[in-house]
Design an enzyme around this catalytic site. Structure first.
Site, PDB file in Angstrom:
ATOM      1  N   CYS A  11     -12.286   5.867   0.978  1.00 36.75           N
ATOM      2  CA  CYS A  11     -12.773   5.520  -0.349  1.00 36.75           C
ATOM      3  C   CYS A  11     -13.859   4.456  -0.223  1.00 36.75           C
ATOM      4  O   CYS A  11     -14.054   3.867   0.838  1.00 36.75           O
ATOM      5  CB  CYS A  11     -11.645   5.026  -1.233  1.00 36.75           C
ATOM      6  SG  CYS A  11     -11.025   3.397  -0.792  1.00 36.75           S
ATOM      7  N   CYS A  33     -12.693   1.114   1.018  1.00 33.59           N
ATOM      8  CA  CYS A  33     -12.352   1.100   2.437  1.00 33.59           C
ATOM      9  C   CYS A  33     -13.612   1.093   3.293  1.00 33.59           C
ATOM     10  O   CYS A  33     -13.629   0.511   4.372  1.00 33.59           O
ATOM     11  CB  CYS A  33     -11.442   2.278   2.784  1.00 33.59           C
ATOM     12  SG  CYS A  33      -9.728   1.987   2.282  1.00 33.59           S
ATOM     13  N   ASP A  67      39.745 -30.977  -1.737  1.00 30.02           N
ATOM     14  CA  ASP A  67      40.707 -29.883  -1.742  1.00 30.02           C
ATOM     15  C   ASP A  67      41.036 -29.493  -3.177  1.00 30.02           C
ATOM     16  O   ASP A  67      40.793 -30.250  -4.109  1.00 30.02           O
ATOM     17  CB  ASP A  67      41.986 -30.304  -1.012  1.00 30.02           C
ATOM     18  CG  ASP A  67      41.757 -30.439   0.492  1.00 30.02           C
ATOM     19  OD1 ASP A  67      40.767 -29.865   0.984  1.00 30.02           O
ATOM     20  OD2 ASP A  67      42.565 -31.124   1.149  1.00 30.02           O
ATOM     21  N   CYS A 120      -7.851   8.487  -0.778  1.00 28.20           N
ATOM     22  CA  CYS A 120      -8.435   7.898   0.425  1.00 28.20           C
ATOM     23  C   CYS A 120      -7.492   8.091   1.619  1.00 28.20           C
ATOM     24  O   CYS A 120      -6.287   7.852   1.510  1.00 28.20           O
ATOM     25  CB  CYS A 120      -8.704   6.422   0.193  1.00 28.20           C
ATOM     26  SG  CYS A 120      -9.221   5.537   1.678  1.00 28.20           S
TER      27      CYS A 120
HETATM   28 ZN   LIG Z   1      -9.328   3.456   0.664  1.00 25.84          ZN
END
Ligand SMILES: [Zn+2]
Ligand SMILES: *[C@@H]1O[C@H](CO)[C@@H](O)[C@H](O)[C@H]1NC(C)=O
Ligand SMILES: *[C@@H]1O[C@H](CO)[C@@H](O)[C@H](O)[C@H]1NC(C)=O
Ligand SMILES: *[C@@H]1O[C@H](CO)[C@@H](O)[C@H](O)[C@H]1NC(C)=O
Length: 518
Positions: free
Chosen positions: A32, A35, A333, A112
């Site tokens: 894409c 990217c 306790d 992508c």
């Molecule tokens: Zn991508």
């Protein structure tokens, strides 16, 4: 065929004509636009914020038209503020795919091959709206918000494959040297989403912290990756493996560039998590049948309530928290009362939805706790920091504690028989781990000091014994001797069998938390 990179940025993009083959190769592989920017190592955040159709690409056969379109998209921007890069993509065979790759703008984009759509439709106004709606639905009180993204492990493999695909070209162009230099998906995601989410939430400061497990977008204040630890390791394992596997071997088992995915990554739920808030105070316990923590044996509850539950319930509801973690300066306790100023305690409130309390509100909360039960009372209730909480445990062993014990003697006693005890100072005890706790504590001998004692005669078989001791002294064992496991003990001192009938903690001398003025 032409690709135009048109970016609104004050800084010139480091993309150059020489990057063309890389861009071409990435687009052809099915990357894409964002990217492509990542692998070209574009670190101009604004570049990623452009809608994907603007950031890389217009496919057109008409150079001039393409430029006009691009220019008309933001006519208000002065030309010198825009970094413009034209790249002729008139290549031979990848042209077809490249055209497909940049056809993001028509809404019919492919997924992508590298980011699986995370930087495409999963990264934009729709997702930002989802995140902000989840935050709003949580009805949180917060000032800053941390966006956190978990990614599927598969992404690392695809990233690696894509890196191998363009490694040679990228290195030749001197863009980056290592896979690590490539802008990471999560980085790009953050650059894109932060502003969008902030805007949706009306100007809240949004910062981003990213971890990778599954795809999930998590929010407010800080993301605590307590869940899915296994998946974190899975991804770590993948990353480690990728570092180890030689390229040739990797390429034998995995396509390079990565194959076209059949569908995009689907977003998991948006998780909102507020950082813990810490509350501290001191409690009194007036009941001899109340454990400090829920008493469960073999999955069965032995006591209907506990100190921590009685204190926590009103606090949890006031802070609208999901859970809590209780700790205190020592513990008593089940049959021991805690009187005086009470025992310091602190609570971590997990995922509180409300976190701002005024002093008056804290006082009201304290009153609610006080009124909820006769068994416990709370004072000095206040919000503290995580760091301050450590002060409670600090030097705990060195602190002193005061007790009152009701003692029974086998032999009849006179007032004079016990008065010598008042003069005993700094008595050192050797205490073997008591039989009653031996099942959960290691066998050891510890030395503890009884700083002072005082007696109050009751009748011929009973007296009250006041003790001021080093923290951690086993009082019950000192009185009854624990079959000689505590030395010296009260039986030895009085030369008769003695036993402890009642025990009260009179004070825990830990100077934290600070007193809250009335
Ligand atoms: Zn991508
Ligand atoms: C683009 O415009 C220039 C002048 O602005 C012109 O010389 C050129 O022929 C045009 N190209 C095309 C493909 O129309
Ligand atoms: C509770 O506190 C302990 C000790 O501080 C810590 O180890 C544990 O993780 C905490 N639990 C939760 C649920 O936060
Ligand atoms: C709650 O009880 C404690 C112990 O009796 C007392 O000191 C404190 O003032 C009370 N607080 C409120 C707000 O009632």
């Amino acid at each position: 065929m032409l690709v135009v990179l048109l970016l609104q940025a004050a800084v010139m993009l480091p993309l150059k004509e020489k990057d063309k083959p890389i861009i071409q190769k990435l687009l052809a592989a099915g990357c894409c636009a964002r990217c492509v920017l990542r692998f070209c190592c574009v670190s101009v955040q604004a570049a990623y914020r452009q809608p994907p159709e603007d950031s890389v690409g217009q496919d057109s056969t008409d150079e001039n038209k393409s430029q006009d379109t691009a220019a008309s998209q933001a006519p208000e921007d002065p030309p010198n503020k825009r970094a413009k890069l034209e790249l002729s993509m008139a290549g031979a065979e990848p042209e077809e795919e490249a055209a497909t790759a940049v056809r993001l703008k028509d809404g019919n984009a492919h997924v992508c091959v590298v980011c699986l759509g995370i930087l495409q439709e999963l990264c934009g106004s729709i997702q930002a709206l989802k995140v902000s709606e989840a935050v709003k639905a949580g009805n949180y009180e917060f000032d800053t918000l941390v966006l956190s993204l978990s990614l599927p492990a598969q992404l690392c493999v695809r990233e690696h494959s894509c890196w191998l695909h363009v490694k040679k070209e990228v290195r030749e162009k001197g863009l980056v040297l290592n896979k690590d230099d490539v802008i990471q998906v999560k980085e790009a995601f953050k650059w894109i989403m932060q502003g969008m989410v902030a805007k949706e939430l009306g100007g809240v400061a949004v910062v981003t912290k990213v971890s990778c497990t599954q795809l999930a977008t998590a929010c407010p204040d800080c993301f605590k990756p307590t869940k899915n630890k296994q998946s974190v390791f899975t991804r770590m394992a993948v990353v480690k493996a990728l570092e180890k596997i030689p390229d040739a071997k990797f390429l034998k088992h995995y396509p390079c560039p990565p194959r076209q995915p059949s569908s995009s990554c689907s977003p998991r739920e948006v998780q909102c998590l507020h950082v813990s808030v810490f509350v501290a105070g001191r409690y009194n316990k007036f009941c001899r049948s109340l454990p400090q923590t829920p008493w469960v044996i073999d999955g069965e509850r032995r006591m209907e309530s506990s100190v921590e539950e009685l204190i926590a319930a009103p606090i949890l509801s006031a802070f609208r928290a999901d859970g809590f973690n209780f700790s205190s300066s020592g513990r008593e306790d089940v049959d021991v009362r805690t009187l005086g100023n009470g025992r310091p305690f602190a609570m971590e409130l997990l995922n509180p939805h409300k976190s701002r309390f005024s002093k008056v509100q804290m006082k009201q909360l304290q009153e609610t706790i006080n009124e909820s039960s006769d068994k416990i009372k709370v004072r000095d209730l206040q919000i503290v920091t995580r760091e301050a909480m450590g002060r409670m445990k600090e030097g705990e062993e060195e602190k002193t504690k005061s007790y009152t014990a009701l003692v029974w003697t086998q032999k009849t006693i006179q007032r004079e028989d016990i008065s010598f005890i008042d003069n005993i100072k700094d008595l050192t005890l050797n205490q073997k781990t008591p039989l009653r706790v031996l099942h959960r504590r290691a066998l050891a001998v510890r030395q503890r000091t009884i700083h002072s004692m005082s007696t109050r005669f009751l009748d011929s078989h009973h007296f009250y014994l006041g003790l001021k001791t080093q923290a951690g002294t086993y009082i019950k064992e000192f009185v009854h001797g624990d079959f000689g496991r505590t030395n010296p003990n009260l039986c030895q001192l009085l030369k008769t069998d003695t036993d402890i009938l009642e025990l009260d903690v009179e004070s825990v001398d830990v100077d934290w938390p600070p007193p809250v003025p009335e």
